[in-house]
Scaffold this active site. Sequence first.
Site, PDB file in Angstrom:
ATOM      1  N   ASP A  12      39.353 -18.442 -39.306  1.00 13.76           N
ATOM      2  CA  ASP A  12      40.054 -17.663 -38.592  1.00 13.76           C
ATOM      3  C   ASP A  12      40.164 -18.119 -37.253  1.00 13.76           C
ATOM      4  O   ASP A  12      40.203 -17.034 -36.500  1.00 13.76           O
ATOM      5  CB  ASP A  12      39.700 -16.308 -38.652  1.00 13.76           C
ATOM      6  CG  ASP A  12      38.814 -15.620 -40.158  1.00 13.76           C
ATOM      7  OD1 ASP A  12      40.200 -15.889 -40.890  1.00 13.76           O
ATOM      8  OD2 ASP A  12      38.474 -15.418 -40.286  1.00 13.76           O
ATOM      9  N   LYS A  15      44.603 -21.347 -37.184  1.00 16.63           N
ATOM     10  CA  LYS A  15      44.963 -21.881 -37.337  1.00 16.63           C
ATOM     11  C   LYS A  15      47.053 -22.113 -38.025  1.00 16.63           C
ATOM     12  O   LYS A  15      46.975 -23.271 -37.518  1.00 16.63           O
ATOM     13  CB  LYS A  15      44.504 -22.783 -38.987  1.00 16.63           C
ATOM     14  CG  LYS A  15      43.263 -23.865 -38.823  1.00 16.63           C
ATOM     15  CD  LYS A  15      42.259 -24.029 -40.236  1.00 16.63           C
ATOM     16  CE  LYS A  15      42.397 -22.007 -40.752  1.00 16.63           C
ATOM     17  NZ  LYS A  15      41.331 -22.294 -40.591  1.00 16.63           N
ATOM     18  N   GLY A  39      44.706 -16.549 -44.700  1.00 21.50           N
ATOM     19  CA  GLY A  39      45.137 -15.838 -43.630  1.00 21.50           C
ATOM     20  C   GLY A  39      45.911 -15.904 -42.439  1.00 21.50           C
ATOM     21  O   GLY A  39      45.247 -16.344 -41.508  1.00 21.50           O
ATOM     22  N   HIS A  40      47.331 -17.337 -43.103  1.00 22.63           N
ATOM     23  CA  HIS A  40      47.570 -17.713 -41.502  1.00 22.63           C
ATOM     24  C   HIS A  40      47.908 -17.299 -41.162  1.00 22.63           C
ATOM     25  O   HIS A  40      49.410 -16.511 -41.884  1.00 22.63           O
ATOM     26  CB  HIS A  40      47.870 -19.643 -41.924  1.00 22.63           C
ATOM     27  CG  HIS A  40      46.805 -20.260 -42.433  1.00 22.63           C
ATOM     28  ND1 HIS A  40      46.824 -21.322 -42.925  1.00 22.63           N
ATOM     29  CD2 HIS A  40      44.999 -19.904 -42.139  1.00 22.63           C
ATOM     30  CE1 HIS A  40      45.145 -21.633 -43.272  1.00 22.63           C
ATOM     31  NE2 HIS A  40      44.745 -20.460 -42.739  1.00 22.63           N
ATOM     32  N   GLN A 220      39.785 -22.037 -44.453  1.00 21.89           N
ATOM     33  CA  GLN A 220      38.906 -21.441 -43.674  1.00 21.89           C
ATOM     34  C   GLN A 220      38.274 -22.545 -42.638  1.00 21.89           C
ATOM     35  O   GLN A 220      39.159 -22.790 -41.592  1.00 21.89           O
ATOM     36  CB  GLN A 220      38.038 -22.146 -44.933  1.00 21.89           C
ATOM     37  CG  GLN A 220      38.136 -20.488 -45.996  1.00 21.89           C
ATOM     38  CD  GLN A 220      39.269 -20.933 -46.481  1.00 21.89           C
ATOM     39  OE1 GLN A 220      38.928 -22.137 -47.334  1.00 21.89           O
ATOM     40  NE2 GLN A 220      40.118 -20.203 -47.103  1.00 21.89           N
TER      41      GLN A 220
HETATM   42  P1  IMP Z   1      35.815 -16.806 -50.857  1.00 24.04           P
HETATM   43  O1  IMP Z   1      36.380 -17.884 -50.423  1.00 24.04           O
HETATM   44  O2  IMP Z   1      36.801 -15.358 -51.158  1.00 24.04           O
HETATM   45  O3  IMP Z   1      35.092 -17.281 -52.289  1.00 24.04           O
HETATM   46  O4  IMP Z   1      34.662 -16.105 -49.786  1.00 24.04           O
HETATM   47  C1  IMP Z   1      33.543 -16.910 -49.684  1.00 24.04           C
HETATM   48  C2  IMP Z   1      32.918 -16.891 -48.312  1.00 24.04           C
HETATM   49  O5  IMP Z   1      34.489 -16.972 -47.442  1.00 24.04           O
HETATM   50  C3  IMP Z   1      33.393 -15.200 -47.577  1.00 24.04           C
HETATM   51  O6  IMP Z   1      32.955 -14.906 -47.046  1.00 24.04           O
HETATM   52  C4  IMP Z   1      34.999 -15.441 -46.795  1.00 24.04           C
HETATM   53  O7  IMP Z   1      34.567 -13.959 -46.067  1.00 24.04           O
HETATM   54  C5  IMP Z   1      34.838 -15.691 -46.529  1.00 24.04           C
HETATM   55  N1  IMP Z   1      36.457 -16.428 -46.219  1.00 24.04           N
HETATM   56  C6  IMP Z   1      37.150 -16.988 -47.529  1.00 24.04           C
HETATM   57  N2  IMP Z   1      38.751 -17.251 -46.819  1.00 24.04           N
HETATM   58  C7  IMP Z   1      38.498 -16.788 -45.715  1.00 24.04           C
HETATM   59  C8  IMP Z   1      39.688 -16.873 -44.828  1.00 24.04           C
HETATM   60  O8  IMP Z   1      40.530 -17.442 -44.505  1.00 24.04           O
HETATM   61  N3  IMP Z   1      39.003 -16.731 -43.364  1.00 24.04           N
HETATM   62  C9  IMP Z   1      37.790 -15.927 -42.883  1.00 24.04           C
HETATM   63  N4  IMP Z   1      36.501 -16.453 -43.979  1.00 24.04           N
HETATM   64  C10 IMP Z   1      36.485 -16.679 -45.380  1.00 24.04           C
END
Ligand code: IMP
Length: 421
Positions: A12, A15, A39-40, A220
Amino acid sequence: MVTIVVGAQWGDEGKGKIVDVLASQADIVARYQGGANAGHTLVCQGRTVVLHLIPSGILHEHVHCVIGNGVVLDPVALRQEISMLESLGVSVRGRLFISHKAHVIMPYHKLLDQAREQHQSIGTTGRGIGPAYIDKYSRTGIRVVDLLDRNVLEEKLRANLAEKNALLEKIYHTEQLDVEAIVSEYLEFDRYIDEFVTDTTSLLHTALADGKRILAEGAQGALLDVDHGTYPFVTSSNPTSGGACTGLGIPPTAVDRIIGLAKAYSTRVGNGPFPTELTDQTGEQLRTIGSEYGATTGRPRRCGWLDLVALRYSVMVNGITELALTKLDVLSHFPTIKVCTGYRLGGQRLKGFPVDAQTLDAVEPEYIELSGWQSPLDEARFIEDLPPQAQTLIELIESYCGVRVTLVSTGARREQIVRRQ
Ligand code: IMP
């Protein structure tokens, strides 16, 4: 020439906007890992567009976009995103290329993700990301190429569903999936996706041979990396720069620039250690002013001051050659600003970034307090135009991390960008 854009914190970092800005000088923007958990958010000509899967370069008509082999592809999210873009008049057909080798998210991945979350409490996005990568590594995953052959798809799906339904029923005591419905849904998706699928590895190598400029877009952030992040509170892929090579099939020797994105403060969604987290009024202010709510799940993000110990670690692991500092405008509202420059544990100052989540959870951050500037940043075009207090913050980041800040974002709009002169 390949430039990698990597999130240097917990995701977040903005990007979407930075890739959109850099895409004007790129020929191809290629996403290398993750899935619709990302989510971009982009604001373009007054429109806010949130992309989960399709690279943020899609809004530039001259840019071709690649979804690489390292991505886990959610058919539902992909279709929604293509429809949304087409409804805005953005052409996608002929410009979007999806790797044969990308793995496909299945309905059972989402169910398993949500069911496991009850036991493990990582705070995942529930988008099926972890279970899809588990299947990839256990060699039972279904890849995009499998969608192109109905017989292969049906055979693999039936075998997987037998196993997953047993898991859902016996271990997680949750709903089971209808095999026939899923087989027909994915056979239908097979027709839809056909026109986008190509050998993206060859496409990228041809582009490199032709001297084209490729922007590799991570999702991420480095501290959510399954190897280098705050395990087990991480995602299941490699957002770090090395992931761009494996996730796209490009060699490290093709990479000449690695841009690390860091917010001027810190945020984290989901669970896990966060040394500079503020659970007080200041944290609430950062969340409100910075609109810190997840673009995918809408969850409030945990907020805190900038953590230079974590950022320096990220610069090291990613080989970041320059930093882009985002959301600096959010700090314009604070009379003083804190920056973490050390961790203490049991009275001792730690040398580096801890290797385990328990230690990171126990550290006490040491702060430097800087004066704020409390004035808008909208007029600044170059870093030298920023208020002196903001320049002091940037100098501190540069001297601590050993790399230059070359871009600063001061708002959601494309033109709210400050460059180094
Ligand atoms: P997952 O990727 O859905 O398996 O989540 C694993 C961890 O990564 C959790 O703490 C999510 O909140 C975090 N996470 C996954 N995608 C994002 C993102 O795009 N931005 C911030 N945190 C993320």
